[in-house]
Design an enzyme around this catalytic site. Structure first.
Site, PDB file in Angstrom:
ATOM      1  N   GLU A  23     -18.685  -5.124  11.275  1.00 58.00           N
ATOM      2  CA  GLU A  23     -19.663  -4.342  12.046  1.00 58.00           C
ATOM      3  C   GLU A  23     -20.709  -5.244  12.710  1.00 58.00           C
ATOM      4  OE1 GLU A  23     -18.651  -3.583   8.991  1.00 58.00           O
ATOM      5  OE2 GLU A  23     -17.744  -1.598   9.177  1.00 58.00           O
ATOM      6  N   ARG A  34     -24.893  -1.988   8.091  1.00 59.03           N
ATOM      7  CA  ARG A  34     -24.554  -3.395   7.823  1.00 59.03           C
ATOM      8  C   ARG A  34     -24.908  -4.290   9.016  1.00 59.03           C
ATOM      9  NH1 ARG A  34     -19.379  -5.023   4.479  1.00 59.03           N
ATOM     10  NH2 ARG A  34     -20.821  -4.405   2.830  1.00 59.03           N
ATOM     11  N   LYS A  41       0.857  -1.187   0.000  1.00 64.64           N
ATOM     12  CA  LYS A  41       0.000   0.000   0.000  1.00 64.64           C
ATOM     13  C   LYS A  41       0.899   1.245   0.000  1.00 64.64           C
ATOM     14  CE  LYS A  41      -4.333   1.558   2.057  1.00 64.64           C
ATOM     15  NZ  LYS A  41      -5.394   1.222   3.051  1.00 64.64           N
TER      16      LYS A  41
HETATM   17  C1  LIG Z   1     -18.501  -1.893   5.644  1.00 62.35           C
HETATM   18  C2  LIG Z   1     -17.338  -0.942   5.664  1.00 62.35           C
HETATM   19  N1  LIG Z   1     -16.680  -0.751   6.820  1.00 62.35           N
HETATM   20  C3  LIG Z   1     -15.627   0.090   6.868  1.00 62.35           C
HETATM   21  C4  LIG Z   1     -15.215   0.764   5.740  1.00 62.35           C
HETATM   22  C5  LIG Z   1     -14.052   1.738   5.797  1.00 62.35           C
HETATM   23  N2  LIG Z   1     -12.927   1.247   4.992  1.00 62.35           N
HETATM   24  C6  LIG Z   1     -12.696   1.659   3.761  1.00 62.35           C
HETATM   25  S1  LIG Z   1     -11.360   0.971   3.073  1.00 62.35           S
HETATM   26  C7  LIG Z   1     -11.052   0.094   4.499  1.00 62.35           C
HETATM   27  C8  LIG Z   1      -9.876  -0.796   4.594  1.00 62.35           C
HETATM   28  C9  LIG Z   1      -9.872  -1.776   3.469  1.00 62.35           C
HETATM   29  O1  LIG Z   1      -8.720  -2.563   3.574  1.00 62.35           O
HETATM   30  P1  LIG Z   1      -8.341  -3.463   2.331  1.00 62.35           P
HETATM   31  O2  LIG Z   1      -9.526  -4.165   1.837  1.00 62.35           O
HETATM   32  O3  LIG Z   1      -7.191  -4.284   2.746  1.00 62.35           O
HETATM   33  O4  LIG Z   1      -7.940  -2.433   1.201  1.00 62.35           O
HETATM   34  P2  LIG Z   1      -6.613  -1.556   1.074  1.00 62.35           P
HETATM   35  O5  LIG Z   1      -6.984  -0.167   1.524  1.00 62.35           O
HETATM   36  O6  LIG Z   1      -5.554  -2.183   1.926  1.00 62.35           O
HETATM   37  O7  LIG Z   1      -6.259  -1.601  -0.390  1.00 62.35           O
HETATM   38  C10 LIG Z   1     -12.011   0.359   5.451  1.00 62.35           C
HETATM   39  C11 LIG Z   1     -12.026  -0.222   6.814  1.00 62.35           C
HETATM   40  C12 LIG Z   1     -15.948   0.545   4.557  1.00 62.35           C
HETATM   41  N3  LIG Z   1     -15.606   1.198   3.400  1.00 62.35           N
HETATM   42  N4  LIG Z   1     -16.977  -0.316   4.542  1.00 62.35           N
END
Ligand SMILES: Cc1ncc(C[n+]2csc(CCOP(=O)(O)OP(=O)(O)O)c2C)c(N)n1
Ligand SMILES: CC(=O)[C@@H](O)[C@H](O)COP(=O)(O)O
Ligand SMILES: [Mg+2]
Length: 642
Positions: free
Chosen positions: A374, A402, A288
């Site tokens: 969640e 959710r 990342k």
């Molecule tokens: C249901 C939900 N909970 C929390 C979020 C906030 N959120 C957005 S991106 C993320 C992290 C995602 O991590 P990953 O899938 O590993 O993607 P990366 O950013 O590492 O590419 C979170 C917690 C969300 N978008 N949707």
């Protein structure tokens, strides 16, 4: 400069409008294309702000996916979509990237209405495998032959919905490719057993060599021998090569491979594409923030950034005039927890966004990050409440959607004293409709026994945190906006408020504005303007959407000609509850004119929060206009004569 024409910094990228153009390049041109793509994305996002780290991590993967697969005929579905800026740049939206997350501009996530290359919209995590399986099964039923690829991050893989989809896909044997983009990061470092499992798959070994990959692929797809035999062999190998969990769920596991090495990704994607089996899980390891030093070295890998200086990486974060509601919440909760050892805090992978990173520093043993889960977070909190703890579940309004059945079934029906700290309530600006906190007053307020509070300012928030901490008779909710406070003095200690009691903030005689939450400022500004037009206006702060303050509502209804409710929420929330109370108390039977000002019955696209509220008719000017409309008077004329 050749003959006066500036030489482009992105000669290859300039040749690409759509992936069909990309597929005209030779494979050895792709690393240069990736470099140009990354450089331009950094330049543009340094001006627009947005989600940077995730996109930087998938530049090579994005190039390879569009090179190998025949998009948009082959369906490419991104989980969350925050990493899709390179995808947008390669699919006809490069020139609009500077409009990212702005009114009338590109969405910050994938969006069906934006492009044929976005077969499925996103914004929330963990949805891509379910959607992709839907596309795959639809394809099979239609007798078509396209490929379907879901790209899901390691963090999003901690969302329960992803397992539901893996479980179903593995049993259906439909041709489906799941690319697990493993950068060992969520917004903060990934947490949970899945994260540990993925790390074990990578531990002690570098990426599979091309030779190993070749052997793995030929073993996986080389011969169409009976799958039961394959299964037995693979299980043994799976144990050795990793990926057993996915193999056990019915997936062919391939990887881990280096997600930045096109020499690895391209042949593997081609093999997986041509294998004609399914479902396949391709484990890709990326970094990342890859390719931009300040992002690579920052703790959050520049997950979300405001404008920044490219040379130094320093972000233009102006010092806020006042602490944010988030910060005030966290500091108020820390003080409550200092006094009460039963107070615990739970976040679903959003420690910094909810302020619980501050709480964790003060009370590390009483702060729990459950991952992007969640539903689990809510019932985990319910279990703690059932056994005498005082859990504060801090989840953004939109993400709490959710876990609605868990709120109803595990918390409300059992009258368990879970405290919901609902941040990002109301409109959120750049993240647009998928992240708006429009519905929580409605969806929480309809639940029997739920207490719903909304502070008008940061001092009120301190008192509402104290109120929630003290209230043990059932579940409660405090909802507050994505905003800085007003800069008013904070109370030394929160004082619990009388449940269900509002307050008069400004006395008047003709018009009554009954505000819930942070719209109070706009209501007071509207009252000042109305006063100038000779319309004496009362402003009241409801403080509670549930229980409704019947005495206050009666007092306003009986002593004014017009009553407007004003809230940062959708139809069906506070205004509806007040209308019910007026009807139940026979206060609608006379000449009182009542209107409920709410968010529109529509999903609002991204813009600045101020413009969004003006579009929603919830700013002072709109409130004044509504009063004149209800009175049947001409505002322009009144303004001229004032
Ligand atoms: C249901 C939900 N909970 C929390 C979020 C906030 N959120 C957005 S991106 C993320 C992290 C995602 O991590 P990953 O899938 O590993 O993607 P990366 O950013 O590492 O590419 C979170 C917690 C969300 N978008 N949707
Ligand atoms: C992609 C995602 O869902 C999160 O990064 C979200 O955009 C955070 O929102 P805030 O910026 O309001 O914390
Ligand atoms: Mg990740």
């Amino acid at each position: 400069m050749v003959s006066g024409v500036p030489v482009s910094k992105t000669p290859l990228l300039d040749r690409i409008r759509t992936p069909a153009d990309l597929r005209q390049l030779t494979e050895d041109q792709l690393p240069e294309l990736a470099r140009e793509l990354r450089e331009e994305m950094i330049e543009v996002v340094s001006q627009t702000g947005g989600h940077l780290g995730a996109g930087l991590g998938v530049v090579e993967l994005t190039v390879a996916l569009h090179y190998v697969f025949d998009t948009p005929y082959d369906k490419l579905i991104w989980d969350v979509g925050h990493q899709a800026y390179p995808h947008k740049m390669l699919t006809g939206r490069r020139d609009r990237l500077p409009t990212l997350r702005q009114g009338g501009g590109l969405s910050g996530f994938t969006k069906r209405s934006e492009s044929a290359y976005d077969p499925f919209g996103a914004g929330h995590t963990s949805t891509s495998i379910s959607a992709a399986l839907g596309f795959a099964v639809a394809r099979d039923l239609k007798g078509e032959a396209n490929n379907v690829i879901a790209v899901i991050g390691d963090g999003s893989m901690s969302g329960g919905m992803a397992y539901e989809a893996l479980n179903n896909a593995g049993a259906m044997d439909s041709r489906l490719i799941v690319v697990l983009n493993d950068n060992d990061m969520s917004i903060s470092p990934s947490v949970g057993a899945m994260s540990a499992y993925l790390s074990r798959l990578l531990s002690g070994k570098t990426y599979l060599s091309l030779r190993d990959i070749g052997k793995q692929l030929s073993r996986r797809f080389g011969r169409t021998i009976d799958r039961t035999i394959t299964r037995a062999v693979e299980h043994a190998r799976g144990f050795l090569m990793g990926g057993t969990l996915f193999e056990e769920l019915g997936f062919y596991y391939v990887g881990p491979i280096n997600g930045h090495d096109l020499d690895h990704i391209l042949p593997v994607l081609k093999n997986v594409r041509d294998a004609g089996v399914g479902p396949v899980l391709l484990h890709v390891v990326t970094q990342k923030g890859k390719g931009y030093g300040p992002a690579e070295s920052s703790a959050d890998k520049y997950h979300g950034v405001v404008k920044f200086d490219i040379a130094t990486g320093s972000q233009a974060k102006s010092k806020p005039a006042a602490p944010s509601y988030t910060k005030v919440f966290a500091e108020a909760l820390i003080k409550e927890a200092d006094r009460d050892p039963k107070i615990v805090a739970i976040t679903a992978a959003m420690p910094s966004g909810t302020g619980l990173d501050l709480f964790a520093k003060a009370h590390p043993k009483r702060c729990f990050d459950v991952g992007i889960a969640e539903q689990h977070a809510v019932t985990f909190a319910a279990g703690m409440a059932a056994d005498g703890m005082k859990p504060f579940c801090a989840i953004y309004s939109t993400f709490l959607q959710r876990a609605y059945d868990q709120v109803v079934h595990d918390v409300a029906i059992q009258k368990l004293p879970v405290r919901f700290a609902i941040d990002r309530a109301g409109l959120v600006g750049a993240d647009g409709a998928t992240h708006a906190g429009a519905f929580d007053v409605a969806y929480m307020g309809v639940l029997p026994g739920m207490v719903v509070m909304a502070p008008a300012d940061e001092a009120e928030l301190v008192h509402m945190v104290a109120t929630a901490a003290a209230y043990d008779d059932g579940p409660s909710t405090v909802r507050y906006p994505r905003a800085d406070g007003l800069g008013i003095p904070l109370p030394e200690a929160g004082m619990p408020l009388p449940i269900g009691k509002g307050r008069i903030v400004r006395e008047g005689t003709k018009i009554a504005l009954l505000s819930l939450g942070a719209r109070l400022g706009e209501c007071l500004a509207a009252a000042e303007e109305l006063e100038r037009y000779g319309l004496s206006t009362t402003v009241a702060d409801a403080r509670f959407a549930k229980p409704i303050d019947h005495d206050l509502v009666r007092q306003l209804a009986l002593n004014h000609e017009v009553l407007l409710t004003v809230e940062e929420g959708a139809v069906g929330g506070f205004g509806s509850f007040v209308l019910h109370a007026l009807a139940d108390d026979s206060l609608l039977d006379g000449s009182l004119r009542v209107r409920a000002l709410t968010l529109p019955d529509a999903f609002q696209d991204q813009d600045t929060i101020e413009r969004q509220y003006a579009q929603a008719g919830l700013d002072a000017r709109s409130i004044v206009a509504k009063v004149f409309e209800v009175l049947g008077r001409d505002l322009t004329d009144a303004a001229r004569r004032a």
